[in-house]
Design a protein around this motif. Structure first.
Motif, PDB file in Angstrom:
ATOM      1  N   UNK A  16       8.915  -1.752  -5.248  1.00 25.66           N
ATOM      2  CA  UNK A  16       7.013  -1.556  -5.759  1.00 25.66           C
ATOM      3  C   UNK A  16       6.694  -2.740  -6.737  1.00 25.66           C
ATOM      4  N   UNK A  17       7.833  -3.154  -7.279  1.00 19.85           N
ATOM      5  CA  UNK A  17       7.301  -4.726  -8.884  1.00 19.85           C
ATOM      6  C   UNK A  17       7.054  -5.786  -7.652  1.00 19.85           C
ATOM      7  N   UNK A  18       7.631  -5.500  -6.850  1.00 15.18           N
ATOM      8  CA  UNK A  18       7.640  -7.208  -6.019  1.00 15.18           C
ATOM      9  C   UNK A  18       5.788  -7.033  -5.155  1.00 15.18           C
ATOM     10  N   UNK A  19       5.545  -5.689  -4.736  1.00  9.70           N
ATOM     11  CA  UNK A  19       4.919  -5.537  -4.402  1.00  9.70           C
ATOM     12  C   UNK A  19       3.062  -5.808  -5.256  1.00  9.70           C
ATOM     13  N   UNK A  20       3.284  -5.675  -6.065  1.00 10.19           N
ATOM     14  CA  UNK A  20       2.871  -5.382  -7.039  1.00 10.19           C
ATOM     15  C   UNK A  20       1.448  -6.911  -6.963  1.00 10.19           C
ATOM     16  N   UNK A  21       2.910  -8.152  -7.523  1.00 15.07           N
ATOM     17  CA  UNK A  21       2.762  -9.286  -7.330  1.00 15.07           C
ATOM     18  C   UNK A  21       1.253  -9.181  -5.892  1.00 15.07           C
ATOM     19  N   UNK A  22       1.966  -8.985  -4.615  1.00 10.24           N
ATOM     20  CA  UNK A  22       1.064  -9.336  -3.822  1.00 10.24           C
ATOM     21  C   UNK A  22       0.518  -8.932  -3.413  1.00 10.24           C
ATOM     22  N   UNK A  23      -0.404  -7.501  -3.958  1.00  6.78           N
ATOM     23  CA  UNK A  23      -0.551  -6.881  -3.483  1.00  6.78           C
ATOM     24  C   UNK A  23      -1.751  -6.257  -4.903  1.00  6.78           C
ATOM     25  N   UNK A  24      -1.626  -6.898  -5.790  1.00  7.24           N
ATOM     26  CA  UNK A  24      -2.643  -5.948  -7.448  1.00  7.24           C
ATOM     27  C   UNK A  24      -1.356  -4.219  -8.295  1.00  7.24           C
ATOM     28  N   UNK A  25      -1.132  -4.762  -9.303  1.00  2.00           N
ATOM     29  CA  UNK A  25      -0.991  -4.129  -9.791  1.00  2.00           C
ATOM     30  C   UNK A  25      -1.752  -2.516 -10.184  1.00  2.00           C
ATOM     31  N   UNK A  26      -3.188  -3.076  -9.784  1.00  2.00           N
ATOM     32  CA  UNK A  26      -3.955  -1.742  -9.347  1.00  2.00           C
ATOM     33  C   UNK A  26      -3.858  -0.853  -8.059  1.00  2.00           C
ATOM     34  N   UNK A  27      -3.921  -1.251  -7.187  1.00  6.92           N
ATOM     35  CA  UNK A  27      -3.003   0.021  -5.918  1.00  6.92           C
ATOM     36  C   UNK A  27      -2.051   0.340  -5.710  1.00  6.92           C
ATOM     37  N   UNK A  28      -0.983  -0.419  -6.485  1.00  3.82           N
ATOM     38  CA  UNK A  28       0.501  -0.053  -6.892  1.00  3.82           C
ATOM     39  C   UNK A  28       0.536   0.848  -7.603  1.00  3.82           C
ATOM     40  N   UNK A  29      -0.176   0.431  -8.890  1.00  2.00           N
ATOM     41  CA  UNK A  29      -0.168   2.173 -10.261  1.00  2.00           C
ATOM     42  C   UNK A  29      -0.710   2.600  -9.425  1.00  2.00           C
ATOM     43  N   UNK A  30      -1.919   3.514  -8.859  1.00  2.00           N
ATOM     44  CA  UNK A  30      -2.433   4.281  -8.042  1.00  2.00           C
ATOM     45  C   UNK A  30      -1.314   5.051  -7.307  1.00  2.00           C
ATOM     46  N   UNK A  31      -1.073   3.942  -6.716  1.00  2.00           N
ATOM     47  CA  UNK A  31      -0.175   4.462  -5.351  1.00  2.00           C
ATOM     48  C   UNK A  31       1.219   4.898  -6.022  1.00  2.00           C
ATOM     49  N   UNK A  32       1.707   4.877  -6.885  1.00  2.00           N
ATOM     50  CA  UNK A  32       2.964   5.411  -7.733  1.00  2.00           C
ATOM     51  C   UNK A  32       2.443   6.843  -8.445  1.00  2.00           C
ATOM     52  N   UNK A  33       1.241   7.027  -8.371  1.00  2.00           N
ATOM     53  CA  UNK A  33       0.625   7.969  -9.669  1.00  2.00           C
ATOM     54  C   UNK A  33       0.405   9.267  -8.452  1.00  2.00           C
ATOM     55  N   UNK A  34      -0.230   8.478  -7.049  1.00  2.00           N
ATOM     56  CA  UNK A  34      -0.511   9.658  -6.434  1.00  2.00           C
ATOM     57  C   UNK A  34       0.871   9.922  -5.847  1.00  2.00           C
ATOM     58  N   UNK A  35       1.840   9.318  -5.389  1.00  2.00           N
ATOM     59  CA  UNK A  35       3.723   9.933  -5.057  1.00  2.00           C
ATOM     60  C   UNK A  35       4.105  10.976  -6.357  1.00  2.00           C
ATOM     61  N   UNK A  36       3.525  10.317  -7.147  1.00  2.00           N
ATOM     62  CA  UNK A  36       3.954  11.499  -8.559  1.00  2.00           C
ATOM     63  C   UNK A  36       3.323  12.934  -8.114  1.00  2.00           C
ATOM     64  N   UNK A  37       2.123  12.925  -7.612  1.00  2.00           N
ATOM     65  CA  UNK A  37       1.031  14.533  -8.172  1.00  2.00           C
ATOM     66  C   UNK A  37       1.878  14.994  -6.705  1.00  2.00           C
ATOM     67  N   UNK A  38       2.566  14.354  -5.395  1.00  2.00           N
ATOM     68  CA  UNK A  38       2.774  14.764  -4.592  1.00  2.00           C
ATOM     69  C   UNK A  38       4.252  15.286  -4.584  1.00  2.00           C
ATOM     70  N   UNK A  39       4.927  14.921  -5.569  1.00  2.00           N
ATOM     71  CA  UNK A  39       6.581  15.351  -5.508  1.00  2.00           C
ATOM     72  C   UNK A  39       6.733  16.788  -6.313  1.00  2.00           C
ATOM     73  N   UNK A  40       5.500  16.082  -7.534  1.00  2.00           N
ATOM     74  CA  UNK A  40       5.741  17.417  -8.538  1.00  2.00           C
ATOM     75  C   UNK A  40       5.045  19.024  -7.251  1.00  2.00           C
ATOM     76  N   UNK A  41       4.117  18.776  -6.593  1.00  2.00           N
ATOM     77  CA  UNK A  41       3.769  19.699  -5.684  1.00  2.00           C
ATOM     78  C   UNK A  41       5.341  20.463  -4.489  1.00  2.00           C
ATOM     79  N   UNK A  42       6.086  18.973  -4.489  1.00  2.00           N
ATOM     80  CA  UNK A  42       6.224  19.724  -3.389  1.00  2.00           C
ATOM     81  C   UNK A  42       8.051  20.232  -4.247  1.00  2.00           C
ATOM     82  N   UNK A  43       7.837  20.181  -5.686  1.00  2.00           N
ATOM     83  CA  UNK A  43       9.312  20.288  -6.412  1.00  2.00           C
ATOM     84  C   UNK A  43       8.628  21.737  -6.220  1.00  2.00           C
ATOM     85  N   UNK A  44       7.747  22.504  -6.128  1.00  2.00           N
ATOM     86  CA  UNK A  44       7.133  23.802  -6.803  1.00  2.00           C
ATOM     87  C   UNK A  44       7.295  24.551  -5.797  1.00  2.00           C
ATOM     88  N   UNK A  45       6.952  23.588  -3.857  1.00  2.00           N
ATOM     89  CA  UNK A  45       7.079  24.097  -3.183  1.00  2.00           C
ATOM     90  C   UNK A  45       8.987  24.724  -2.619  1.00  2.00           C
TER      91      UNK A  45
END
Length: 395
Positions: free
Chosen positions: A59-88
């Protein structure tokens, strides 16, 4: 504008860690409800660290390639999904898989560090990285308190509440995270080093390899304390869950204060490497005295441990960032991978050592901190030699 942008990055990382912290106190009990034993608790926690170990450099290297903002947003989205999966999750396998998803998105730390470096002037780099660490630390401090307050909702309710916090964080990030490109974002994708290149660079460079190794061994020492202090505190001081919760809250607060306020100022005056060595010394000293201190000295020793880790973690990240170049995100990802590997291996080794002798994890941890100091000094000598070769003048 630069300061406001940094505040948004700090807030995004704080809320991201807050969401995980909310479910942390209830996670072991949920594993027991699903029929798991202590081994399953360890497996679920280790799965996160191992997944983070694999994915942080990517993810760090991808942020070098495609920019920090989209990779950070993708990580935040993954966190939301993973927490929902934990709940269910209604089985141990599903719960384990959900934590793996969370670990795969755990590269948000490395991306956030690189984002903060991009938005900072070189002379303020260490302070920015310290604030990243403080934001993450406070998320872990406050999150469990919120989780305990929401415990009446049940594990699924708390997990979904945490997922809601993460979703709000994602939406806020989409609106507030700065679109301004950092210096690495302007590099064409085909010319930006990938994760494997960053890893090879970190292993090959004599100025960087000892720093990454120091991060690994010092985090092993700190993770060993985290894993076994509940047992030591119960035996020596009669601490129960409430008392241990207060102890670890205090450790988190001290670390956050040191990272957010002390580390940057100390680095401005003495340099990152000297402060990192001092941090290793403080961490080792605190670990060395913890097993045999009377109760009234145990808390100052824990404060030494927290302060040492705060100083070392912040300035080591700054040293890695200094060598990053175009591979800044990838390099910081390698540092996070080293820390994640230590968090996976340290508690296991510490548990075995504790069974042999309760003080053994702490003595070994102090020795590892001494090794970390030696590695950091070696990296300084390598840096001085490299500077002399490049400039023809002694460093």
């Amino acid at each position: 504008m630069q300061r406001k942008a940094l505040l948004v990055v700090y807030l995004a990382l704080f809320v991201d860690m807050l969401g995980f912290g909310v479910i942390l106190p209830l996670l072991p009990f949920r594993i027991e409800q699903l029929g798991g034993t202590g081994a399953w608790v360890g497996a679920v926690l280790t799965a996160y660290a191992l997944a983070q170990f694999v994915m942080a450099p990517v993810l760090g290297a991808m942020s070098d390639r495609y920019g920090r903002r989209p990779l950070l947003l993708a990580s935040l989205a993954g966190s939301a999904v993973s927490l929902a999966l934990v709940g269910f999750a209604d089985s141990l396998v599903m719960l384990l898989a959900a934590r793996v998803v969370a670990g795969l998105c755990g590269g948000a730390i490395a991306v956030g560090q690189a984002y903060a470096v991009d938005l900072s002037d070189p002379e303020h780099r260490t302070r920015a990285l310290g604030m990243v660490g403080a934001s993450i630390g406070m998320g872990f401090v406050i999150g469990p308190a919120i989780g305990a307050a929401l415990a009446g909702l049940g594990f699924t309710g708390v997990s979904l509440a945490a997922a809601g916090i993460a979703l709000i964080n994602l939406l806020a990030g989409m609106v507030l995270l700065p679109r301004r490109p950092g210096p690495n974002d302007a590099v064409p994708p085909r010319r930006t080093p990938g994760a494997h290149t960053a890893l090879a660079h970190a292993i090959r460079l004599p100025t960087l390899r000892p720093v990454v190794a120091a991060v690994f061994v010092s985090m092993c020492a700190f993770a060993a304390m985290e894993a076994t202090y509940a047992l030591l505190g119960a035996r020596r001081y009669g601490l129960g869950p409430a008392g241990l919760g207060l102890v670890f809250t205090g450790v988190g607060v001290v670390m956050a204060v040191v990272q957010g306020g002390v580390a940057g100022r100390a680095a401005d005056r003495f340099g990152n490497r000297r402060v990192a060595v001092a941090g290793a010394a403080l961490l080792g000293a605190g670990l060395a005295v913890l097993p045999f201190t009377p109760p009234w000295l145990g808390y100052p020793a824990l404060a030494l441990v927290a302060a040492g880790q705060g100083l070392l973690g912040t300035t080591a990240a700054a040293l890695i960032a200094d060598a990053g170049g175009r591979a800044l995100g990838g390099m910081l990802g390698v540092g996070q991978a080293a820390a994640a590997a230590a968090r996976a291996l340290g508690p296991i080794a510490a548990g075995v050592a504790f069974d042999l002798r309760p003080g053994l994890p702490y003595y070994l941890g102090a020795a590892l901190c001494g090794l970390a100091a030696v590695l950091l000094l070696r990296s300084g000598r390598a840096h001085a030699r490299a500077t002399t070769i490049e400039t023809g003048q002694p460093a």
